[in-house]
Design a protein around this motif. Sequence first.
Motif, mmCIF file in Angstrom:
data_model
loop_
_atom_site.group_PDB
_atom_site.id
_atom_site.type_symbol
_atom_site.label_atom_id
_atom_site.label_comp_id
_atom_site.label_asym_id
_atom_site.label_seq_id
_atom_site.Cartn_x
_atom_site.Cartn_y
_atom_site.Cartn_z
ATOM 1 N N ARG A 77 -0.429 0.475 -6.956
ATOM 2 C CA ARG A 77 0.059 -0.152 -8.185
ATOM 3 C C ARG A 77 -1.101 -0.629 -9.063
ATOM 4 O O ARG A 77 -1.083 -1.734 -9.606
ATOM 5 C CB ARG A 77 0.997 -1.317 -7.876
ATOM 6 C CG ARG A 77 2.250 -0.945 -7.106
ATOM 7 C CD ARG A 77 3.072 -2.192 -6.809
ATOM 8 N NE ARG A 77 4.215 -1.912 -5.955
ATOM 9 C CZ ARG A 77 5.430 -1.581 -6.392
ATOM 10 N NH1 ARG A 77 5.643 -1.469 -7.681
ATOM 11 N NH2 ARG A 77 6.422 -1.377 -5.547
ATOM 12 N N TYR A 224 10.231 0.929 -10.323
ATOM 13 C CA TYR A 224 9.152 0.842 -9.332
ATOM 14 C C TYR A 224 7.889 0.255 -9.958
ATOM 15 O O TYR A 224 7.258 -0.649 -9.396
ATOM 16 C CB TYR A 224 8.846 2.212 -8.739
ATOM 17 C CG TYR A 224 7.641 2.194 -7.815
ATOM 18 C CD1 TYR A 224 7.766 1.756 -6.508
ATOM 19 C CD2 TYR A 224 6.383 2.599 -8.261
ATOM 20 C CE1 TYR A 224 6.666 1.707 -5.669
ATOM 21 C CE2 TYR A 224 5.283 2.560 -7.425
ATOM 22 C CZ TYR A 224 5.425 2.116 -6.127
ATOM 23 O OH TYR A 224 4.332 2.058 -5.302
ATOM 24 N N ASP A 227 8.150 -3.310 -10.266
ATOM 25 C CA ASP A 227 8.419 -4.005 -8.997
ATOM 26 C C ASP A 227 9.696 -4.842 -9.109
ATOM 27 O O ASP A 227 9.738 -6.010 -8.732
ATOM 28 C CB ASP A 227 7.227 -4.881 -8.606
ATOM 29 C CG ASP A 227 7.283 -5.325 -7.140
ATOM 30 O OD1 ASP A 227 8.031 -4.710 -6.361
ATOM 31 O OD2 ASP A 227 6.599 -6.316 -6.799
ATOM 32 N N LYS A 332 11.361 -6.168 -14.825
ATOM 33 C CA LYS A 332 11.468 -7.288 -13.878
ATOM 34 C C LYS A 332 11.655 -8.613 -14.612
ATOM 35 O O LYS A 332 12.590 -9.376 -14.315
ATOM 36 C CB LYS A 332 10.217 -7.347 -13.014
ATOM 37 C CG LYS A 332 10.244 -8.436 -11.931
ATOM 38 C CD LYS A 332 8.943 -8.446 -11.151
ATOM 39 C CE LYS A 332 8.988 -9.456 -10.023
ATOM 40 N NZ LYS A 332 9.857 -8.998 -8.910
ATOM 41 N N ALA A 424 9.927 0.983 -1.734
ATOM 42 C CA ALA A 424 8.736 1.768 -2.073
ATOM 43 C C ALA A 424 8.474 2.863 -1.044
ATOM 44 O O ALA A 424 7.395 3.454 -1.034
ATOM 45 C CB ALA A 424 7.513 0.849 -2.181
#
Length: 565
Positions: A77, A224, A227, A332, A424
């Motif tokens: 990430r 993704y 997150d 998020k 993940a």
Amino acid sequence: MSGITGVDAAGGRVRRGAAVLLEVLRSEGVDYIFGNPGTTELPLIDALLEVPDVHYVLGLQEASVVAMADGYAQAARRPGFLNLHTAGGLGHGLGNLLNASVAQTPLVVTAGQQDSRHTISDPLLFGDLVQIARPAVKWAQEVAHADQLPVLLRRAFHDSTAAPSGPVFLSLPMDVMEELSAVDIGAPSQINRQAVAGGLPELAHALAGIAPGRLAIIAGDEVYGSDAAVEVAAVAECLGAPVFGSSWPSRIPFATAHPLWCGNLPTQATAIAEKLGAYDAIFALGGKSLITILYTEGPALPPSCAVYQMSSDVRDLGRTFWTPLSVVGDIKASLHALLPALRRATQANAQAYSAAGAQVAAARRQHRAQARADVLTHKTDAVIHPSVAAWEVVRAIGPDIAIVDEAIATSSDVRLFLESAWPAQYSFLRGGALGWGMPAAVGASLGLGRGRVVSLVGDGAALYSPQALWTAAHEKLPVTFVVMNNQEYNVLKNFMRQQKDYISAREGTYPAMDIVNPSIDYQALARSMGVPSTRLTRAADIAPALEAALATDGPSLVEIVIAAS
């Protein structure tokens, strides 16, 4: 040649451009340079001797190098940094660079360029790197002087992660890497990109206005990157809504063990429309989730289905389908802010939403039970059925080991059988250009702190970047490569069968789609690169062999012979 050469008249530290570059990389927290060196990269390679905490990961071909950096960036990430070799090396890497661009993987891509003092004479290996790279990156630029390196490198790291994230490119002439400079590299900027979307009260009201059971959520790849799996689950539970994944995903960004997870959408517009026809609206999180492959008549979204969207990339909102309301912001942060208003808006009808969610969960259990029953009907086939191979492999891998998938013949079944609380766990070939999977798994292992990874790869795809085997062995990484071998380009044959007017489909003859005469010896290929291997022809042997491979400290290859068309 030394990277650090002394001080200038004012007492400033003078060093070569390559040393300046490495100073910036260290300050940006870069642990790995993925590369394959040539003559124009020699100044950088030499400067590495004085920076032992930046590790050079050697790939034997540039396509593998790019995919390794891609896999690393996705798993860690954070942006991956890679260094290619002039025009030819950049050309070799373009296929996987296009994959990274489509997948919106943040990469800082560099390539050594010929010494600019003699480019007028058309020297060997020279080419216009900026123009070559430009179609595959967000922007491309050539560094003119060593003093420009801090600003341009930091700009590259910033812009690779800014929405929409993706690769950026810098050309590094050899004389710039050797040029002396006293430039101050400064410090990395801290940029918070978690912007909260506007219009959230209106969005909460609109979503709550859709009848329970008539809204579907699509968790795109951006979930993704943000997150946001926990927040997506909370929204789905509040609304009792099924959660689908993208039709052709980069990630499965949602826990596959969650009772509201309903799998990935199909890849044909008509099939997507049939699936979404059961709903009055969709809430799409992230863009470009309704990816189609072969053309079918009609749109992927039924006209009666309203589209609500949330994305950090404003270009994706209303891009293809009309939307009554879409909002731009970090997923998020924006969902976290949306949830209180959504809970208030749905409170009066909470029981109906809960009942709708229970129906979704029951249908999901029934669908998975039927899939398992279908597998059992093929358990005793003479040649391993693809669905059986997928079932046994997923069972052996379990819920806690990362999977990098480029085995198209079994990918749908693999995704169907996944049952993990880890959102993940699974990544896939989003760009569609083969040769990504094996090296991406190597990079993913490094991005997970040299963690264990399983690379699922088709036999055809395995021949695009087999050099990844050598890097896995050289780095002693716990990557298990699983080759699904049907000795054919199975996906192409299946596509041709769908075209009723194709001669090949009628006659069952498919030119240039069989990998036979001679067949590929994957066992010898693996051993030649220092990777132990085994070949399986019985379904009962898959789980024990894979479990044994996963118990070893280094890389391994398991070849599974599966049924052809």
